[in-house]
Design a protein around this motif. Sequence first.
Motif, PDB file in Angstrom:
ATOM      1  N   UNK A 153       0.894  -1.171   0.047  1.00 31.80           N
ATOM      2  CA  UNK A 153       0.021  -0.117   0.217  1.00 31.80           C
ATOM      3  C   UNK A 153       0.902   1.337  -0.147  1.00 31.80           C
ATOM      4  N   UNK A 154       0.473   2.434  -1.017  1.00 26.91           N
ATOM      5  CA  UNK A 154       1.193   3.518  -0.907  1.00 26.91           C
ATOM      6  C   UNK A 154       0.003   4.634  -0.746  1.00 26.91           C
ATOM      7  N   UNK A 155       0.344   5.592   0.015  1.00 25.09           N
ATOM      8  CA  UNK A 155      -0.750   6.478   0.599  1.00 25.09           C
ATOM      9  C   UNK A 155      -0.176   7.860   0.228  1.00 25.09           C
ATOM     10  N   UNK A 156      -0.917   8.721  -0.006  1.00 31.18           N
ATOM     11  CA  UNK A 156      -0.906  10.031  -0.183  1.00 31.18           C
ATOM     12  C   UNK A 156      -1.840  10.798   0.417  1.00 31.18           C
ATOM     13  N   UNK A 157      -1.415  11.876   0.961  1.00 32.23           N
ATOM     14  CA  UNK A 157      -2.290  13.020   1.927  1.00 32.23           C
ATOM     15  C   UNK A 157      -3.007  13.716   0.836  1.00 32.23           C
ATOM     16  N   UNK A 158      -4.397  13.947   1.111  1.00 32.54           N
ATOM     17  CA  UNK A 158      -5.097  14.889  -0.029  1.00 32.54           C
ATOM     18  C   UNK A 158      -5.381  16.118   0.880  1.00 32.54           C
ATOM     19  N   UNK A 159      -5.157  17.293   0.432  1.00 32.28           N
ATOM     20  CA  UNK A 159      -5.414  18.473   1.316  1.00 32.28           C
ATOM     21  C   UNK A 159      -6.407  19.187   0.446  1.00 32.28           C
ATOM     22  N   UNK A 160      -7.139  20.145   1.339  1.00 30.13           N
ATOM     23  CA  UNK A 160      -8.209  21.046   0.543  1.00 30.13           C
ATOM     24  C   UNK A 160      -7.560  22.331  -0.125  1.00 30.13           C
ATOM     25  N   UNK A 161      -8.395  23.267  -0.554  1.00 26.17           N
ATOM     26  CA  UNK A 161      -7.744  24.233  -1.469  1.00 26.17           C
ATOM     27  C   UNK A 161      -7.083  25.113  -0.134  1.00 26.17           C
ATOM     28  N   UNK A 162      -7.168  25.100   0.977  1.00 34.33           N
ATOM     29  CA  UNK A 162      -6.574  25.927   2.029  1.00 34.33           C
ATOM     30  C   UNK A 162      -5.231  25.131   2.392  1.00 34.33           C
ATOM     31  N   UNK A 163      -4.903  24.076   1.928  1.00 32.66           N
ATOM     32  CA  UNK A 163      -3.793  23.210   2.550  1.00 32.66           C
ATOM     33  C   UNK A 163      -4.230  22.294   3.783  1.00 32.66           C
ATOM     34  N   UNK A 164      -5.357  22.438   4.184  1.00 30.76           N
ATOM     35  CA  UNK A 164      -5.714  21.442   5.103  1.00 30.76           C
ATOM     36  C   UNK A 164      -5.803  19.897   4.899  1.00 30.76           C
ATOM     37  N   UNK A 165      -5.464  19.218   5.878  1.00 31.50           N
ATOM     38  CA  UNK A 165      -5.589  17.652   5.440  1.00 31.50           C
ATOM     39  C   UNK A 165      -7.090  17.205   5.086  1.00 31.50           C
ATOM     40  N   UNK A 166      -7.447  16.660   4.266  1.00 29.99           N
ATOM     41  CA  UNK A 166      -8.698  16.340   3.928  1.00 29.99           C
ATOM     42  C   UNK A 166      -9.193  14.843   3.834  1.00 29.99           C
ATOM     43  N   UNK A 167      -8.384  14.127   3.287  1.00 30.49           N
ATOM     44  CA  UNK A 167      -8.436  12.560   3.304  1.00 30.49           C
ATOM     45  C   UNK A 167      -6.939  11.882   2.845  1.00 30.49           C
ATOM     46  N   UNK A 168      -7.162  10.568   2.733  1.00 29.47           N
ATOM     47  CA  UNK A 168      -6.009   9.693   2.347  1.00 29.47           C
ATOM     48  C   UNK A 168      -6.280   8.965   1.096  1.00 29.47           C
ATOM     49  N   UNK A 169      -5.554   9.122  -0.042  1.00 29.27           N
ATOM     50  CA  UNK A 169      -5.774   8.128  -1.260  1.00 29.27           C
ATOM     51  C   UNK A 169      -4.661   6.868  -1.008  1.00 29.27           C
ATOM     52  N   UNK A 170      -5.109   5.771  -1.195  1.00 25.32           N
ATOM     53  CA  UNK A 170      -4.236   4.743  -0.979  1.00 25.32           C
ATOM     54  C   UNK A 170      -4.381   3.885  -2.230  1.00 25.32           C
ATOM     55  N   UNK A 171      -3.007   3.438  -2.624  1.00 25.95           N
ATOM     56  CA  UNK A 171      -3.269   2.775  -3.922  1.00 25.95           C
ATOM     57  C   UNK A 171      -2.709   1.193  -3.292  1.00 25.95           C
ATOM     58  N   UNK A 172      -3.641   0.169  -3.468  1.00 24.82           N
ATOM     59  CA  UNK A 172      -3.327  -1.038  -2.918  1.00 24.82           C
ATOM     60  C   UNK A 172      -3.006  -2.187  -4.022  1.00 24.82           C
ATOM     61  N   UNK A 173      -1.776  -2.726  -3.870  1.00 23.21           N
ATOM     62  CA  UNK A 173      -1.379  -3.749  -5.047  1.00 23.21           C
ATOM     63  C   UNK A 173      -1.474  -5.199  -4.433  1.00 23.21           C
ATOM     64  N   UNK A 174      -2.177  -5.807  -5.035  1.00 22.22           N
ATOM     65  CA  UNK A 174      -2.262  -7.241  -4.617  1.00 22.22           C
ATOM     66  C   UNK A 174      -0.757  -8.089  -5.031  1.00 22.22           C
ATOM     67  N   UNK A 175      -0.016  -8.292  -4.217  1.00 21.99           N
ATOM     68  CA  UNK A 175       1.290  -9.133  -4.321  1.00 21.99           C
ATOM     69  C   UNK A 175       1.272 -10.558  -4.189  1.00 21.99           C
ATOM     70  N   UNK A 176       0.234 -11.228  -3.892  1.00 26.01           N
ATOM     71  CA  UNK A 176       0.335 -12.567  -3.463  1.00 26.01           C
ATOM     72  C   UNK A 176       0.933 -13.514  -4.513  1.00 26.01           C
ATOM     73  N   UNK A 177       0.534 -13.254  -5.647  1.00 27.22           N
ATOM     74  CA  UNK A 177       1.082 -14.091  -6.591  1.00 27.22           C
ATOM     75  C   UNK A 177       2.424 -13.866  -6.883  1.00 27.22           C
TER      76      UNK A 177
END
Length: 171
Positions: free
Chosen positions: A81-105
């Motif tokens: 999992x890689x994450x990126x902090x998402x901020x609003x127009x004023x620069x305040x933290x708003x949420x987190x975007x996560x990219x999840x790669x299944x590496x089981x195989x």
Amino acid sequence: PDAIVYTDLNGKIMMINQQTLKVYGSATEDEILDKNAFEFLTPEDRERAISNTQKTLDTGGTKNIHYKLLRKDGTPFQGDISTTLIKDAEGAPKGILSVIRDISEAIRIAQALQESESKYRNLVEQSRLGIVITQGMPPTIRFANKGIGKILGFTVEDLQNLTPEVLMEHV
């Protein structure tokens, strides 16, 4: 090919892409949306994920952190999992975007390759037959097993230090 999940700052899942349904084995978005993202981690990885979420809030993101995750039916799978902090127009933290790669195989393939390489190495190193791998002209020894050492009357270390001329006398 990766699942993409957007959560609020408390971990509530707000948006997902279609691949998220496939990765987690879910039929509809309702099975994932509005749930806490930490529910999709095995219990032993939840605390570490919570700690890494704080790191995302502090630094703006994390890259390729390995976790054991849970599919809808409860079966675990390996994910990065890689994450990126998402901020609003004023620069305040708003949420987190996560990219999840299944590496089981990929992990399964790497383990199978490692087992195969270990069997091969053991077979070659313990063989009574003489096995030597040379490279170039004039040849230099890149690998020699104990069997060739016994046949030629050298230790493996001595064989690897032979000059090309001495090596060719024994071929």
